[in-house]
Write a protein that holds these residues in place. Structure first.
Motif, PDB file in Angstrom:
ATOM      1  N   LYS A  46     -73.737  14.382  32.396  1.00  0.00           N
ATOM      2  CA  LYS A  46     -72.472  14.686  33.197  1.00  0.00           C
ATOM      3  C   LYS A  46     -71.551  13.610  32.389  1.00  0.00           C
ATOM      4  N   LEU A  47     -70.475  14.164  32.215  1.00  0.00           N
ATOM      5  CA  LEU A  47     -69.436  13.289  31.498  1.00  0.00           C
ATOM      6  C   LEU A  47     -68.531  12.292  32.508  1.00  0.00           C
ATOM      7  N   THR A  48     -69.229  11.164  32.512  1.00  0.00           N
ATOM      8  CA  THR A  48     -68.598  10.168  33.497  1.00  0.00           C
ATOM      9  C   THR A  48     -67.834   9.379  32.918  1.00  0.00           C
ATOM     10  N   LYS A  49     -67.590   9.069  31.686  1.00  0.00           N
ATOM     11  CA  LYS A  49     -66.430   8.232  31.174  1.00  0.00           C
ATOM     12  C   LYS A  49     -65.247   8.927  30.806  1.00  0.00           C
ATOM     13  N   ALA A  50     -65.196  10.092  30.623  1.00  0.00           N
ATOM     14  CA  ALA A  50     -63.959  10.975  30.193  1.00  0.00           C
ATOM     15  C   ALA A  50     -63.371  11.338  31.564  1.00  0.00           C
ATOM     16  N   PRO A  51     -61.870  10.972  31.592  1.00  0.00           N
ATOM     17  CA  PRO A  51     -60.976  11.483  32.626  1.00  0.00           C
ATOM     18  C   PRO A  51     -61.086  13.100  33.132  1.00  0.00           C
ATOM     19  N   ILE A  55     -59.617  17.143  27.392  1.00  0.00           N
ATOM     20  CA  ILE A  55     -59.944  18.336  26.570  1.00  0.00           C
ATOM     21  C   ILE A  55     -61.119  17.955  25.494  1.00  0.00           C
ATOM     22  N   VAL A  56     -61.930  18.827  25.522  1.00  0.00           N
ATOM     23  CA  VAL A  56     -63.370  18.628  24.720  1.00  0.00           C
ATOM     24  C   VAL A  56     -63.413  19.871  23.724  1.00  0.00           C
ATOM     25  N   PRO A  57     -63.170  19.328  22.590  1.00  0.00           N
ATOM     26  CA  PRO A  57     -63.309  20.576  21.198  1.00  0.00           C
ATOM     27  C   PRO A  57     -64.732  20.820  20.925  1.00  0.00           C
ATOM     28  N   HIS A  58     -65.073  21.931  20.610  1.00  0.00           N
ATOM     29  CA  HIS A  58     -66.234  22.219  20.034  1.00  0.00           C
ATOM     30  C   HIS A  58     -66.426  23.350  18.839  1.00  0.00           C
ATOM     31  N   GLN A  59     -66.884  23.087  17.953  1.00  0.00           N
ATOM     32  CA  GLN A  59     -67.011  23.832  16.775  1.00  0.00           C
ATOM     33  C   GLN A  59     -68.533  24.360  16.412  1.00  0.00           C
ATOM     34  N   PHE A  60     -68.818  25.662  16.284  1.00  0.00           N
ATOM     35  CA  PHE A  60     -70.229  26.189  15.766  1.00  0.00           C
ATOM     36  C   PHE A  60     -69.858  27.456  14.867  1.00  0.00           C
ATOM     37  N   ARG A  61     -71.044  27.929  14.400  1.00  0.00           N
ATOM     38  CA  ARG A  61     -71.034  29.352  14.048  1.00  0.00           C
ATOM     39  C   ARG A  61     -71.862  30.348  14.719  1.00  0.00           C
ATOM     40  N   ASP A  62     -71.124  31.460  14.963  1.00  0.00           N
ATOM     41  CA  ASP A  62     -71.877  32.482  15.817  1.00  0.00           C
ATOM     42  C   ASP A  62     -72.808  33.172  14.957  1.00  0.00           C
ATOM     43  N   GLN A  63     -73.395  34.174  15.235  1.00  0.00           N
ATOM     44  CA  GLN A  63     -74.347  34.853  14.977  1.00  0.00           C
ATOM     45  C   GLN A  63     -74.238  35.688  13.599  1.00  0.00           C
ATOM     46  N   PHE A  64     -72.834  35.813  13.376  1.00  0.00           N
ATOM     47  CA  PHE A  64     -72.618  36.480  12.375  1.00  0.00           C
ATOM     48  C   PHE A  64     -72.075  35.483  11.075  1.00  0.00           C
ATOM     49  N   ARG A  66     -69.591  33.223  11.433  1.00  0.00           N
ATOM     50  CA  ARG A  66     -68.048  32.931  11.590  1.00  0.00           C
ATOM     51  C   ARG A  66     -67.924  31.660  12.126  1.00  0.00           C
ATOM     52  N   PRO A  67     -67.112  30.876  11.726  1.00  0.00           N
ATOM     53  CA  PRO A  67     -66.710  29.776  12.373  1.00  0.00           C
ATOM     54  C   PRO A  67     -65.935  29.790  13.846  1.00  0.00           C
ATOM     55  N   VAL A  68     -66.420  29.407  14.783  1.00  0.00           N
ATOM     56  CA  VAL A  68     -65.800  29.580  16.172  1.00  0.00           C
ATOM     57  C   VAL A  68     -65.403  28.205  16.808  1.00  0.00           C
ATOM     58  N   TYR A  69     -64.171  28.111  17.136  1.00  0.00           N
ATOM     59  CA  TYR A  69     -63.492  26.919  17.490  1.00  0.00           C
ATOM     60  C   TYR A  69     -63.378  27.130  19.319  1.00  0.00           C
ATOM     61  N   GLU A  70     -63.873  26.324  19.939  1.00  0.00           N
ATOM     62  CA  GLU A  70     -63.801  26.290  21.408  1.00  0.00           C
ATOM     63  C   GLU A  70     -63.249  25.131  22.033  1.00  0.00           C
ATOM     64  N   THR A  71     -62.510  25.321  23.057  1.00  0.00           N
ATOM     65  CA  THR A  71     -61.805  24.279  23.915  1.00  0.00           C
ATOM     66  C   THR A  71     -62.423  24.264  25.547  1.00  0.00           C
ATOM     67  N   TYR A  72     -62.906  23.194  25.753  1.00  0.00           N
ATOM     68  CA  TYR A  72     -63.311  22.944  27.095  1.00  0.00           C
ATOM     69  C   TYR A  72     -62.431  21.886  27.995  1.00  0.00           C
ATOM     70  N   VAL A  73     -62.330  22.192  29.298  1.00  0.00           N
ATOM     71  CA  VAL A  73     -61.500  21.211  30.121  1.00  0.00           C
ATOM     72  C   VAL A  73     -62.534  20.529  31.189  1.00  0.00           C
ATOM     73  N   ILE A  74     -62.664  19.141  31.466  1.00  0.00           N
ATOM     74  CA  ILE A  74     -63.464  18.517  32.136  1.00  0.00           C
ATOM     75  C   ILE A  74     -62.849  18.726  33.832  1.00  0.00           C
ATOM     76  N   GLU A  75     -63.726  19.353  34.541  1.00  0.00           N
ATOM     77  CA  GLU A  75     -63.296  19.543  35.924  1.00  0.00           C
ATOM     78  C   GLU A  75     -63.541  18.277  36.846  1.00  0.00           C
ATOM     79  N   PRO A  76     -62.734  18.409  37.929  1.00  0.00           N
ATOM     80  CA  PRO A  76     -63.079  17.228  38.898  1.00  0.00           C
ATOM     81  C   PRO A  76     -64.621  16.997  39.349  1.00  0.00           C
ATOM     82  N   ASP A  77     -65.538  17.716  39.200  1.00  0.00           N
ATOM     83  CA  ASP A  77     -66.909  17.739  39.712  1.00  0.00           C
ATOM     84  C   ASP A  77     -67.673  17.195  38.181  1.00  0.00           C
TER      85      ASP A  77
END
Length: 96
Positions: A46-51, A55-64, A66-77
């Motif tokens: 659990k991300l307990t220290k982040a408010p 916003i949590v950025p994430h970067q990885f390469r897909d199965q082909f 290609r670079p993929v850039y994703e953005t997540y948001v931390i929910e109240p739970d």
């Protein structure tokens, strides 16, 4: 006729500007793909220290490779919600 040709040229040039990046933003149907943080469920830690709302950025390469850039948001739970995904076009001449 001239107006149609001018409109077609404008549309084609605008499409060419955005040809390198495919973006899906704030789509309710955005599902995790292999490599996503939430692929296969939420992470065990659990991300307990982040408010809430951080916003949590994430970067990885897909199965082909290609670079993929994703953005997540931390929910109240303290779970992560995927809100944005961008693919960078595969560049043959890049050293990445």
């Amino acid at each position: 006729m001239k107006i149609a040709v001018v409109a077609l040229v404008i549309v084609a040039s605008l499409c060419g500007c955005a040809a390198g990046i495919t973006t899906y933003r704030f789509s309710p149907q955005l599902e995790p793909i292999p490599g996503s943080i939430t692929y296969g469920g939420q992470p065990r830690t659990k991300l307990t220290k982040a408010p809430v709302g951080s916003i949590v950025p994430h970067q990885f390469r897909d199965q082909f490779g290609r670079p993929v850039y994703e953005t997540y948001v931390i929910e109240p739970d303290r779970s992560l919600r995927l809100v944005s995904r961008r693919w960078r076009a595969f560049d043959v001449f890049s050293d990445d």
